[in-house]
Design a protein around this motif. Sequence first.
Motif, PDB file in Angstrom:
ATOM      1  N   SER A   1      21.355   2.815  25.391  1.00 12.11           N
ATOM      2  CA  SER A   1      22.585   2.332  24.785  1.00 12.11           C
ATOM      3  C   SER A   1      22.394   0.884  24.353  1.00 12.11           C
ATOM      4  N   THR A   2      23.451   0.302  23.879  1.00 10.02           N
ATOM      5  CA  THR A   2      23.370  -1.102  23.476  1.00 10.02           C
ATOM      6  C   THR A   2      24.694  -1.795  23.729  1.00 10.02           C
ATOM      7  N   ALA A   3      24.608  -3.119  23.912  1.00 12.42           N
ATOM      8  CA  ALA A   3      25.793  -3.888  24.290  1.00 12.42           C
ATOM      9  C   ALA A   3      26.845  -3.914  23.181  1.00 12.42           C
ATOM     10  N   ALA A   4      26.383  -3.944  21.935  1.00 15.00           N
ATOM     11  CA  ALA A   4      27.286  -3.995  20.783  1.00 15.00           C
ATOM     12  C   ALA A   4      28.425  -5.003  20.942  1.00 15.00           C
TER      13      ALA A   4
ATOM     14  N   MET B   1      31.125  -7.595  19.790  1.00 16.53           N
ATOM     15  CA  MET B   1      31.795  -7.572  18.474  1.00 16.53           C
ATOM     16  C   MET B   1      31.268  -8.661  17.554  1.00 16.53           C
ATOM     17  N   GLU B   2      30.892  -9.793  18.116  1.00 15.66           N
ATOM     18  CA  GLU B   2      30.183 -10.772  17.292  1.00 15.66           C
ATOM     19  C   GLU B   2      28.705 -10.517  17.485  1.00 15.66           C
ATOM     20  N   CYS B   3      28.007 -10.276  16.410  1.00 12.76           N
ATOM     21  CA  CYS B   3      26.557 -10.095  16.526  1.00 12.76           C
ATOM     22  C   CYS B   3      25.934 -11.435  16.903  1.00 12.76           C
TER      23      CYS B   3
ATOM     24  N   GLY C   1      31.386 -14.235  20.750  1.00 11.17           N
ATOM     25  CA  GLY C   1      32.169 -13.003  20.726  1.00 11.17           C
ATOM     26  C   GLY C   1      31.563 -11.877  21.524  1.00 11.17           C
ATOM     27  N   GLY C   2      31.475 -12.079  22.822  1.00 10.05           N
ATOM     28  CA  GLY C   2      30.911 -11.053  23.698  1.00 10.05           C
ATOM     29  C   GLY C   2      29.395 -11.205  23.796  1.00 10.05           C
TER      30      GLY C   2
ATOM     31  N   PHE D   1      27.443  -9.570  27.065  1.00 12.16           N
ATOM     32  CA  PHE D   1      27.121  -8.378  27.852  1.00 12.16           C
ATOM     33  C   PHE D   1      25.625  -8.274  28.120  1.00 12.16           C
TER      34      PHE D   1
ATOM     35  N   TYR E   1      21.532  -5.138  29.816  1.00 12.55           N
ATOM     36  CA  TYR E   1      22.841  -4.911  29.198  1.00 12.55           C
ATOM     37  C   TYR E   1      23.786  -4.696  30.366  1.00 12.55           C
TER      38      TYR E   1
ATOM     39  N   GLN F   1      33.510   0.197  28.601  1.00 14.28           N
ATOM     40  CA  GLN F   1      32.102   0.276  28.208  1.00 14.28           C
ATOM     41  C   GLN F   1      31.398   1.412  28.934  1.00 14.28           C
TER      42      GLN F   1
ATOM     43  N   GLU G   1      28.169   6.908  23.632  1.00 12.64           N
ATOM     44  CA  GLU G   1      27.182   5.987  23.071  1.00 12.64           C
ATOM     45  C   GLU G   1      25.759   6.361  23.461  1.00 12.64           C
TER      46      GLU G   1
ATOM     47  N   PHE H   1      27.132   5.482  15.834  1.00  3.99           N
ATOM     48  CA  PHE H   1      27.065   5.072  17.237  1.00  3.99           C
ATOM     49  C   PHE H   1      28.512   4.814  17.645  1.00  3.99           C
TER      50      PHE H   1
ATOM     51  N   VAL I   1      31.277   3.570  19.507  1.00  4.42           N
ATOM     52  CA  VAL I   1      31.973   2.688  20.442  1.00  4.42           C
ATOM     53  C   VAL I   1      33.422   3.172  20.514  1.00  4.42           C
TER      54      VAL I   1
ATOM     55  N   VAL J   1      34.069 -11.167  11.123  1.00  3.49           N
ATOM     56  CA  VAL J   1      33.289 -10.067  10.556  1.00  3.49           C
ATOM     57  C   VAL J   1      32.475  -9.436  11.681  1.00  3.49           C
TER      58      VAL J   1
ATOM     59  N   CYS K   1      37.001 -12.372  24.555  1.00  2.00           N
ATOM     60  CA  CYS K   1      36.224 -13.275  23.706  1.00  2.00           C
ATOM     61  C   CYS K   1      37.015 -13.709  22.486  1.00  2.00           C
TER      62      CYS K   1
ATOM     63  N   TYR L   1      37.137 -12.321  19.589  1.00  2.67           N
ATOM     64  CA  TYR L   1      36.502 -12.081  18.292  1.00  2.67           C
ATOM     65  C   TYR L   1      37.236 -11.000  17.497  1.00  2.67           C
TER      66      TYR L   1
ATOM     67  N   LEU M   1      38.062  -2.059  16.755  1.00  5.64           N
ATOM     68  CA  LEU M   1      37.253  -1.996  17.977  1.00  5.64           C
ATOM     69  C   LEU M   1      37.412  -3.277  18.771  1.00  5.64           C
TER      70      LEU M   1
ATOM     71  N   ARG N   1      35.398  -4.745  22.253  1.00  4.97           N
ATOM     72  CA  ARG N   1      34.358  -4.423  23.226  1.00  4.97           C
ATOM     73  C   ARG N   1      34.653  -5.045  24.582  1.00  4.97           C
ATOM     74  N   CYS N   2      35.653  -5.915  24.657  1.00  8.88           N
ATOM     75  CA  CYS N   2      35.870  -6.662  25.898  1.00  8.88           C
ATOM     76  C   CYS N   2      36.975  -6.100  26.778  1.00  8.88           C
TER      77      CYS N   2
END
Lengths: 795, 180
Positions: free
Chosen positions: A190-193, A195-197, A246-247, A249, A362, A694, A702, A720, A722, B55, B117, B119, B153, B155-156
Amino acid sequence: MSTRLFGARIKRNIDPQLLRGEGSFIDDIPLAQALHVAFVRSPFARARINSIDISAAVAHPGVAAVYTCDNVGPLDIEMPLLIPHSSMHDARTQRPLARDDVYYVGQTVAMVVAVDRYTAEDAAALVDVDYDPRDVEIDLEKAILDDAPLVHDTHERNVAAHFVQVCGYPDSAIAQAEHVTKIRVQVDRSTAAPMECRAVAAQFDEVTGELTVWDGTQAPISVRGGLASIFKLDEDKVRVIAPNVGGGFGQKVLLFYPDELLVPMAAMQLGRPVKYIEDRRENFVGSSQERTQIHFMELYAKKTGEVIALRDSFLHDTGAFIPYGIAVAQVASTSIAGPYRIPNIWVEFKAIYTPTVPVTPYRGCGRPQACFAIERAMDQLADELGLDRFEIRRRNLIADHEFPYDREGLIFADGLKVSLDSGQYHKALAMMEERLDAPSFAAEQAKARAEGKHLGLGLAFYVEGTGLGPYEGGHVRIHPITGKVYVNTGLTSQGQGHDTVFAQIAADQLGVKPEDVILVEGDTKAFDWGVATFASRAAVVSGNAIHKSAMIVKRKALQAAANMLEADVGDVELKDGAAWIKGTDRKVPLSAVATATNPLRYAFNEAAQAATQFAPASRHDGPSLDEGEHPGLEATDYYSPPCATWAYGVHGALIEVDPELCSVTIRKYVCIHDCGNMINPMIVEGQVMGGIAQGLGGAMYERIEFDETGNMLNANFVDFLVPYATEIPDVEIHHLETPSPLNALGVKGVGEAGCIAVGAVVASGVEDALKALGGGTFRHTPITPSMIHAALDAA
Amino acid sequence: MARGKIKPKLPQSSDDPRVSVKLTVNGEEVTREVSVRMLLSDFLRHELGLTGTHVGCEHGICGACTIVMDGKAARSCLTFAVQASGREIRTIESLADPDGTLHPLQQAFQDCHGLQCGYCTPGMIMNILSHLESDAEIDLSDAGVREILAGNLCRCTGYQNIIAAVRRAADHMAPKAGQE
Ligand code: FES
Ligand code: FES
């Protein structure tokens, strides 16, 4: 302010700014004339690079520079192995830009810098790379066979690490067993994904020679150390800032990603700010992932169900490189016996290279896999012995009086012993039994079945080693002008509300409002001693460091205020932003106390006048500061834990499976958890709930999918899955608070707790729901509709 | 870059054809010359400096980039700036009072701990706002609120507190009896 803030549901300081859209995430920081980066990435899982032609890209209008391994100078290296360990030999790490070989789809091969990202991507498409693809094996169990294609020629059967740990005397215990249960379980990738890359921006100031790097990292101090050493810069000339993030994890604790080195390099070379803003696809193919493990576990028990020994041998997929060492596998292996007494343990793992995105922690970091293995095994043991699932656990849970419970021989991921420090495991289980009304569930299940519905009860217990060392620091200072309290630590926050919980800790000592405590972290210019945010450690390690510093500042403030109020120090207290003589209305504001402790030459306000050299209260008989005395109300202290502190909890659910649609609906989800004393229950619940969401993603939706050539098939949010709000049920959260005896605040970490048990809960619930239909066993997550369909088909 | 070295000659702009766009953002009319392929999200964030719109995926799934366009929630990552010409756009920056006082929906998010977060938050809020402000009846049942949020979405948080925030805001924003 006499009520204690520790333990209160204080609203978060950071929220208004974020809610108004005034946060400062990396791409929000305005950098004049910034250049933008795009990468050329490998389309092959394993290939030899014959040649790279960048000429067309260089000539493209708007392009400032194109880099390959040939023109990156000191960066043409294998990046650091972060956590060396004797179980690995010749551990392999990635190069910022590939030289000669590529090892996974998505690996960075060239970097284009251009006026904007659009142009940079156009030019990246013009870089012509000639590859010679090689055979690959993606399947973990096949990758260890003799004839499997190798990821690295240096590593036979793709084994990156092999490690065995033993606790007690498993061999003799096994000889005395009356029953053995054997199980194979698997958790997929899986991956943390977040929201902010990931994102990195850098600016080089030619005048001061200072390099500033904004990096969405969880570990800015370590990033600075690496940048200074690789670029041979004075540490003081490198400033690393993790602003709002933004996150994270766990994905953002790895250093270095190629861009974290290449972007600063480009900024220094080109003399303009440079930005790399990872896009979602890149986050899938280029940023760390986790989870794939296959466990073969054996539980050796007495007829009563008492487990006397455990053997577990597992494969851990580490991807193409192993920059974070064996941490994930080591956490899994040392958490393997969960909350159970099991005095004899033999656990072995092999970390395996596969030509896929590298694996680093993760959220959960090996714990979900360990929990899945032991909990599914416990369920199976119960089933084989004809015991109830609650009962088998009751017979094995560590009792309150047995703490601290040491697992001698096991070494945790911090290099220290495994010692479960405190807990009320039996009480937690009893609470769950009651919340789920477990005794009447069988009747409910039968009734539902009569109506054509398939209900199951899911259950899993987990433990979580938290608050790992080595240490963190806290700096506390009362500002002389505003009287506000400034707090610094070496961590970063990705949404955990550090600014509020640390404010609560400091405010309790100093008698100020939590909103008057200002936390600055994630900036090496503000505080540069410490490690990083990971392993559910912030509240424990930084929290206690800040607590210690705040106590020192309190002592100083009381002493200084006593002098000013001409009172006995024992009669002075701090509250409402001032020092008071207890029981009177005589007080002096903290700002004035802070000012008075700072001998001044120049007055700038009324309080300052009293601190100047000719003021009556000033000393006129020698130096204004005694030898060893410091100006102001300020202190820095550190906390270094003796070993991890172990949180725990139990999750349970009532789950309905529709055998026709093969869909799973969670009717009720209950979480009982214990993270020691809670600083802010609202924030704790938020962490737990987010973790559970998660966990549900990992349990049901996921899965990173690779085709057999190693191409990721679902590197986007369309494929994927989420979970949205429509997939996450309401969750009931109940707290127990067993203080940790290891630290003054009695706290344990909670960041990862929520996600650990979920896969095991869902699997045990689905299995229970389909039992009457002969649905078989569920020992592999995520549990997809196709898996349910296959199970029912085989019935 | 050492100071004693000649500065490299670097490009200032791309070769993209440019187009003039004119639109209303948060009540203010703006005109800019931009690349024909510039996304509305980039336009808002980097041309206008309204970086509250985030974004998260650039492919229309996460909802982080949600803005309100002509009264309806829209994905700014799936819209070219030029497509927004002549439109009226609202972003997260328009919600709070000039003195910083939060809009009831923003306040509800803080009160209910509906963000971690932060975001995803601006996109969430703009989407929810478009529902709360629309004339259509909104369904505040658990399933109804989840449906409103089904394009965003997070994630937090695990959503539970966001759902509570929607309800609380709806409560605060509903015209009180006798005030209509
Ligand atoms: S960024 Fe627009 S939907 Fe994700
Ligand atoms: S609050 Fe972090 S993604 Fe929603």
